[in-house]
Design a protein around this motif. Structure first.
Motif, PDB file in Angstrom:
ATOM      1  N   ILE A 102      33.806  70.928  54.223  1.00  0.00           N
ATOM      2  CA  ILE A 102      33.142  72.178  53.842  1.00  0.00           C
ATOM      3  C   ILE A 102      31.822  71.862  53.164  1.00  0.00           C
ATOM      4  CG2 ILE A 102      33.346  74.287  52.462  1.00  0.00           C
ATOM      5  CD1 ILE A 102      36.454  73.779  52.618  1.00  0.00           C
ATOM      6  N   TRP A 103      30.772  72.546  53.574  1.00  0.00           N
ATOM      7  CA  TRP A 103      29.463  72.424  52.933  1.00  0.00           C
ATOM      8  C   TRP A 103      29.055  73.810  52.430  1.00  0.00           C
ATOM      9  CZ3 TRP A 103      25.910  68.350  52.193  1.00  0.00           C
ATOM     10  CH2 TRP A 103      24.659  68.745  51.704  1.00  0.00           C
ATOM     11  N   GLY A 104      28.595  73.878  51.190  1.00  0.00           N
ATOM     12  CA  GLY A 104      28.048  75.130  50.675  1.00  0.00           C
ATOM     13  C   GLY A 104      29.021  75.985  49.891  1.00  0.00           C
ATOM     14  N   SER A 118      38.934  80.133  44.992  1.00  0.00           N
ATOM     15  CA  SER A 118      40.264  80.729  45.106  1.00  0.00           C
ATOM     16  C   SER A 118      40.753  80.693  46.549  1.00  0.00           C
ATOM     17  CB  SER A 118      40.240  82.176  44.593  1.00  0.00           C
ATOM     18  OG  SER A 118      41.492  82.798  44.760  1.00  0.00           O
ATOM     19  N   VAL A 119      39.886  81.032  47.491  1.00  0.00           N
ATOM     20  CA  VAL A 119      40.244  81.007  48.909  1.00  0.00           C
ATOM     21  C   VAL A 119      40.581  79.581  49.344  1.00  0.00           C
ATOM     22  CG1 VAL A 119      39.344  81.315  51.253  1.00  0.00           C
ATOM     23  CG2 VAL A 119      38.959  83.076  49.512  1.00  0.00           C
ATOM     24  N   LEU A 120      39.817  78.607  48.867  1.00  0.00           N
ATOM     25  CA  LEU A 120      40.079  77.214  49.207  1.00  0.00           C
ATOM     26  C   LEU A 120      41.520  76.836  48.880  1.00  0.00           C
ATOM     27  CD1 LEU A 120      39.125  74.248  49.873  1.00  0.00           C
ATOM     28  CD2 LEU A 120      38.673  74.055  47.415  1.00  0.00           C
ATOM     29  N   TRP A 121      41.960  77.158  47.659  1.00  0.00           N
ATOM     30  CA  TRP A 121      43.308  76.773  47.248  1.00  0.00           C
ATOM     31  C   TRP A 121      44.378  77.555  48.003  1.00  0.00           C
ATOM     32  CZ3 TRP A 121      44.481  72.458  45.202  1.00  0.00           C
ATOM     33  CH2 TRP A 121      43.581  71.789  44.368  1.00  0.00           C
ATOM     34  N   LYS A 122      44.045  78.734  48.466  1.00  0.00           N
ATOM     35  CA  LYS A 122      45.018  79.521  49.223  1.00  0.00           C
ATOM     36  C   LYS A 122      45.431  78.806  50.507  1.00  0.00           C
ATOM     37  CE  LYS A 122      44.067  83.906  49.523  1.00  0.00           C
ATOM     38  NZ  LYS A 122      43.548  85.222  49.986  1.00  0.00           N
ATOM     39  N   TYR A 123      44.505  78.034  51.095  1.00  0.00           N
ATOM     40  CA  TYR A 123      44.762  77.431  52.401  1.00  0.00           C
ATOM     41  C   TYR A 123      44.824  75.906  52.372  1.00  0.00           C
ATOM     42  CZ  TYR A 123      43.957  82.064  54.292  1.00  0.00           C
ATOM     43  OH  TYR A 123      44.059  83.410  54.570  1.00  0.00           O
ATOM     44  N   THR A 124      44.711  75.302  51.204  1.00  0.00           N
ATOM     45  CA  THR A 124      44.676  73.844  51.133  1.00  0.00           C
ATOM     46  C   THR A 124      45.878  73.202  51.812  1.00  0.00           C
ATOM     47  OG1 THR A 124      43.336  73.758  49.107  1.00  0.00           O
ATOM     48  CG2 THR A 124      44.771  71.882  49.550  1.00  0.00           C
ATOM     49  N   SER A 131      37.782  68.144  52.627  1.00  0.00           N
ATOM     50  CA  SER A 131      36.822  67.606  51.670  1.00  0.00           C
ATOM     51  C   SER A 131      35.672  68.586  51.537  1.00  0.00           C
ATOM     52  CB  SER A 131      36.326  66.217  52.089  1.00  0.00           C
ATOM     53  OG  SER A 131      35.879  66.218  53.425  1.00  0.00           O
ATOM     54  N   ILE A 132      35.031  68.552  50.376  1.00  0.00           N
ATOM     55  CA  ILE A 132      33.963  69.496  50.051  1.00  0.00           C
ATOM     56  C   ILE A 132      32.738  68.718  49.623  1.00  0.00           C
ATOM     57  CG2 ILE A 132      33.278  71.466  48.631  1.00  0.00           C
ATOM     58  CD1 ILE A 132      36.839  70.792  48.391  1.00  0.00           C
ATOM     59  N   VAL A 141      37.900  66.510  46.752  1.00  0.00           N
ATOM     60  CA  VAL A 141      39.091  66.726  47.576  1.00  0.00           C
ATOM     61  C   VAL A 141      40.152  67.402  46.709  1.00  0.00           C
ATOM     62  CG1 VAL A 141      38.700  64.836  49.192  1.00  0.00           C
ATOM     63  CG2 VAL A 141      39.921  64.388  47.060  1.00  0.00           C
ATOM     64  N   PRO A 142      40.893  68.368  47.266  1.00  0.00           N
ATOM     65  CA  PRO A 142      41.995  68.986  46.530  1.00  0.00           C
ATOM     66  C   PRO A 142      43.163  68.011  46.413  1.00  0.00           C
ATOM     67  CG  PRO A 142      41.272  70.353  48.405  1.00  0.00           C
ATOM     68  CD  PRO A 142      40.686  68.997  48.586  1.00  0.00           C
ATOM     69  N   VAL A 143      43.796  67.992  45.238  1.00  0.00           N
ATOM     70  CA  VAL A 143      44.919  67.087  44.996  1.00  0.00           C
ATOM     71  C   VAL A 143      46.058  67.860  44.342  1.00  0.00           C
ATOM     72  CG1 VAL A 143      45.703  64.967  43.867  1.00  0.00           C
ATOM     73  CG2 VAL A 143      43.330  65.144  44.658  1.00  0.00           C
ATOM     74  N   TYR A 144      47.272  67.692  44.869  1.00  0.00           N
ATOM     75  CA  TYR A 144      48.439  68.310  44.230  1.00  0.00           C
ATOM     76  C   TYR A 144      49.654  67.385  44.297  1.00  0.00           C
ATOM     77  CZ  TYR A 144      48.769  69.780  49.138  1.00  0.00           C
ATOM     78  OH  TYR A 144      48.768  69.794  50.519  1.00  0.00           O
TER      79      TYR A 144
END
Length: 233
Positions: A102-104, A118-124, A131-132, A141-144
């Motif tokens: 994702i860019w921007g 918020s939308v990013l985490w909804k679909y991670t 990666s952003i 990068v999202p990590v969980y």
């Protein structure tokens, strides 16, 4: 536990939002990736000579006549229940794209940025790799889940930003966490530093964004590793 590595693996698609202006050099790293523009981001791409493969959104900030030659797929979605970023993510899922960059993410107005996050985490959890990047210098990068990385630079600036909280134990940082909570508006984890090339983070609960330096054209990739293999090192 997952290992974060940097590999010459092109994303299935690059999803461009109408935030930070896109950079020609960035797209030169991934010439074969599908480029998807969320509405007005298509104008920014055309200004730097990049024609997106797909433009999707309600078209309130893009004149579709600019791509009237038919070389670009235009998807007009007037649904106001989700924003253009979410529409683009749903398109990616429908096409089976599993590795996206994702860019921007910075949406111009502050509320757009927060909404995009918020939308990013909804679909991670729906993608294998996300990666952003908003510049040529930093990537997130999202990590969980528990993670390690053995490819950092010594003294590399690393940020752990919780959404909205994460209880973590870290190894390999200047400022360690020992089963401690990071939480928005309480305690954030920005601008830490690695003490060597290898760090590890145990996620007891919650989730966070992991920020580090870019290695373009290499992209950050999570792979599964055996906990015993890591413990034996």
């Amino acid at each position: 536990m997952k290992a974060l590595t940097f590999q010459h693996q092109k994303p299935d698609c690059i999803l461009v939002l109408q935030g930070n202006k896109p950079c020609v050099e960035f797209f030169s790293f991934f010439p074969d990736s599908v480029v998807i523009a969320a509405d007005g981001a298509a104008s920014d791409l055309l200004e730097i000579g990049i024609k997106p493969n797909v433009v999707i959104g309600d078209m309130d900030s893009f004149d579709v006549s600019r791509v009237k030659d038919g070389s670009c797929l235009v998807i007009i979605d007037k649904n106001q229940e989700n924003n253009d970023f979410e529409k683009a993510l749903l398109f990616c899922l429908d096409k089976g794209y599993s590795h996206i960059m994702i860019w921007g993410m910075h949406g111009g107005d502050f509320e757009h940025t927060l909404n995009n996050t918020s939308v990013l985490w909804k679909y991670t959890g729906d993608f294998n790799q996300i990666s952003i990047a908003d510049s040529l210098d930093r990537v997130a990068v999202p990590v969980y889940v528990d993670m390690m990385c053995s490819e950092l630079y010594p003294e590399e600036v690393v940020s752990l930003i919780p959404f909205p909280h994460a209880r973590l134990t870290t190894k390999g940082f200047h400022w360690e966490l020992n089963n401690e909570v990071l939480e928005l508006s309480v305690r954030e984890g920005a601008r830490n530093r690695s003490v060597s090339s290898t760090i590890s983070i145990s996620v007891h609960e919650g989730r966070f964004l992991f920020f580090c330096d870019t290695r373009f054209p290499k992209t950050p990739i999570f792979t599964n590793i055996l906990s015993s293999s890591y413990n034996d090192e």
